[in-house]
Design a protein around this motif. Structure first.
Motif, PDB file in Angstrom:
ATOM      1  N   PRO A  26       0.806  -1.219   0.000  1.00 11.03           N
ATOM      2  CA  PRO A  26       0.000   0.000   0.000  1.00 11.03           C
ATOM      3  C   PRO A  26       0.843   1.275   0.000  1.00 11.03           C
ATOM      4  O   PRO A  26       2.042   1.247   0.254  1.00 11.03           O
ATOM      5  CB  PRO A  26      -0.793  -0.114   1.312  1.00 11.03           C
ATOM      6  N   VAL A  27       0.172   2.371  -0.280  1.00 10.25           N
ATOM      7  CA  VAL A  27       0.823   3.680  -0.243  1.00 10.25           C
ATOM      8  C   VAL A  27       0.988   4.104   1.213  1.00 10.25           C
ATOM      9  O   VAL A  27       0.045   4.002   2.002  1.00 10.25           O
ATOM     10  CB  VAL A  27      -0.028   4.723  -0.999  1.00 10.25           C
ATOM     11  N   LEU A  28       2.193   4.547   1.572  1.00 10.45           N
ATOM     12  CA  LEU A  28       2.409   5.039   2.920  1.00 10.45           C
ATOM     13  C   LEU A  28       2.083   6.526   2.973  1.00 10.45           C
ATOM     14  O   LEU A  28       2.655   7.323   2.224  1.00 10.45           O
ATOM     15  CB  LEU A  28       3.859   4.805   3.361  1.00 10.45           C
ATOM     16  N   LYS A  29       1.149   6.867   3.846  1.00 12.35           N
ATOM     17  CA  LYS A  29       0.731   8.261   3.998  1.00 12.35           C
ATOM     18  C   LYS A  29       1.115   8.768   5.382  1.00 12.35           C
ATOM     19  O   LYS A  29       1.362   7.986   6.303  1.00 12.35           O
ATOM     20  CB  LYS A  29      -0.774   8.395   3.774  1.00 12.35           C
ATOM     21  N   PHE A  30       1.154  10.075   5.509  1.00 11.82           N
ATOM     22  CA  PHE A  30       1.546  10.707   6.763  1.00 11.82           C
ATOM     23  C   PHE A  30       0.421  11.617   7.234  1.00 11.82           C
ATOM     24  O   PHE A  30      -0.353  12.141   6.432  1.00 11.82           O
ATOM     25  CB  PHE A  30       2.845  11.493   6.573  1.00 11.82           C
ATOM     26  N   GLY A  31       0.351  11.818   8.540  1.00 13.30           N
ATOM     27  CA  GLY A  31      -0.680  12.680   9.084  1.00 13.30           C
ATOM     28  C   GLY A  31      -1.321  12.089  10.318  1.00 13.30           C
ATOM     29  O   GLY A  31      -0.763  11.210  10.976  1.00 13.30           O
TER      30      GLY A  31
END
Length: 309
Positions: A230-235
């Motif tokens: 999966p895409v690693l996202k930040f927040g």
């Protein structure tokens, strides 16, 4: 329940992805572990329940089979706490903790995942009353065991503590107990890596929360996750954002309170969150295997790039 045909196809898809990615965790064992931990036999793993105790023993036997060391009696760190909501005292709640020494650093990486869940509750429309907690958090616990096996064969630069924590669902009690009875000086903890709900997301996204407070970690994770699925996202870590802020939402919270850097890997809530339907048949096996491999890549990058002292 997943149909046999769908289950076989899903497993084959996971196997192909795992083979192509060249990652080193045992994908099949990972899936077997999450399936067992979220089975009806363990009755939702509520703290002090028989199912919770069976989960403890299972995790301990996995650590023993790897011949890992520990700083607690037979891997068990016992603790007591008050559950104010239930007005009940819980004695002999249990963290299960193992240790792998590092090659050339005294600074410690602490990897955590809670294995407890909420037990048995009201029946849903299908007559199911067991809150199996497959995503929350058999997923993080099974990944923690997979990482313990990996690092047993591939010694890290930094020492690593693997802590399967109890009592998270009652106020992050296991994490608090771990830090209150930590076997090393607290100042020696380099970072906490916490996993809680990592096995499904319809958008193919996994979050790494915590870089807002420690921005030097973000480039390391961005480089490790380039082109990932999966895409690693930040927040989910900025203050004054209300419920969208995950900084105190799981076992990394007590580390944050002690000013210890953390990265929390997790997904956004889904329709089965804290329901009996959070069961093995509803996880996304391909997503879960890939997410676990992605987290491993991130841990390896952090181990390689963070300072020794």
């Amino acid at each position: 329940m997943v149909s046999p045909t769908k289950s076989v196809l899903s497993f084959l898809f996971v196997f192909i992805i795992g083979f192509a990615s060249g990652q080193s965790i045992d994908d099949q064992k990972l899936l077997q572990t999450i399936e067992y931990l979220s089975s009806d036999k363990l009755e939702g793993r509520k703290t002090l329940s028989e199912g919770n105790k069976e989960a403890q023993e299972f995790i301990r036997e996995e650590f023993k089979s790897l011949d890992l060391s520990t700083h607690y009696a037979k891997y068990f760190q016992k603790f007591t706490f008050e559950n104010r909501r239930e007005r009940q005292k819980y004695e002999d709640a249990t963290n299960v903790v193992a240790f792998i020494p590092g090659k050339d650093s005294r600074k410690i990486i602490v990897i955590t995942a809670h294995y407890d869940h909420v037990g048995i509750g009201r029946k849903n429309s299908s007559g199911d009353s067991i809150y199996n907690g497959a995503d929350d958090n058999a997923s993080g616990t099974a990944a923690l065991l997979a990482f313990a096996a990996y690092f047993k064969e591939n010694q890290p630069k930094h020492p690593i503590i693997f802590a399967a924590l109890d009592g998270e669902e009652m106020g992050l009690q296991g994490a608090k107990a771990l830090l209150n009875d930590f076997p090393f000086p607290i100042e020696d903890i380099l970072i906490n890596i916490n996993m809680d709900m990592i096995s499904r997301n319809e958008n193919g996204e996994l979050y790494a929360s915590g870089t807002y407070y420690n921005p030097y970690l973000k480039p390391i994770l961005e480089n490790a996750s380039k082109g990932s699925n999966p895409v690693l996202k930040f927040g989910h870590d900025e203050p004054n954002t209300g419920r969208d802020n995950w900084t105190q939402s799981s076992d990394h919270g007590p580390f944050f309170d002690q000013k210890i850097p953390h990265i929390y890997f997790g997904v956004e809530d889904h329709d089965d969150y804290h329901k009996p339907s959070d069961e093995f048949g509803n996880i996304d096996q391909a997503f879960y295997v890939n997410a676990t491999n992605l987290i491993l890549k991130c841990i390896l990058a952090l181990d390689a790039e963070l300072p020794k002292e």
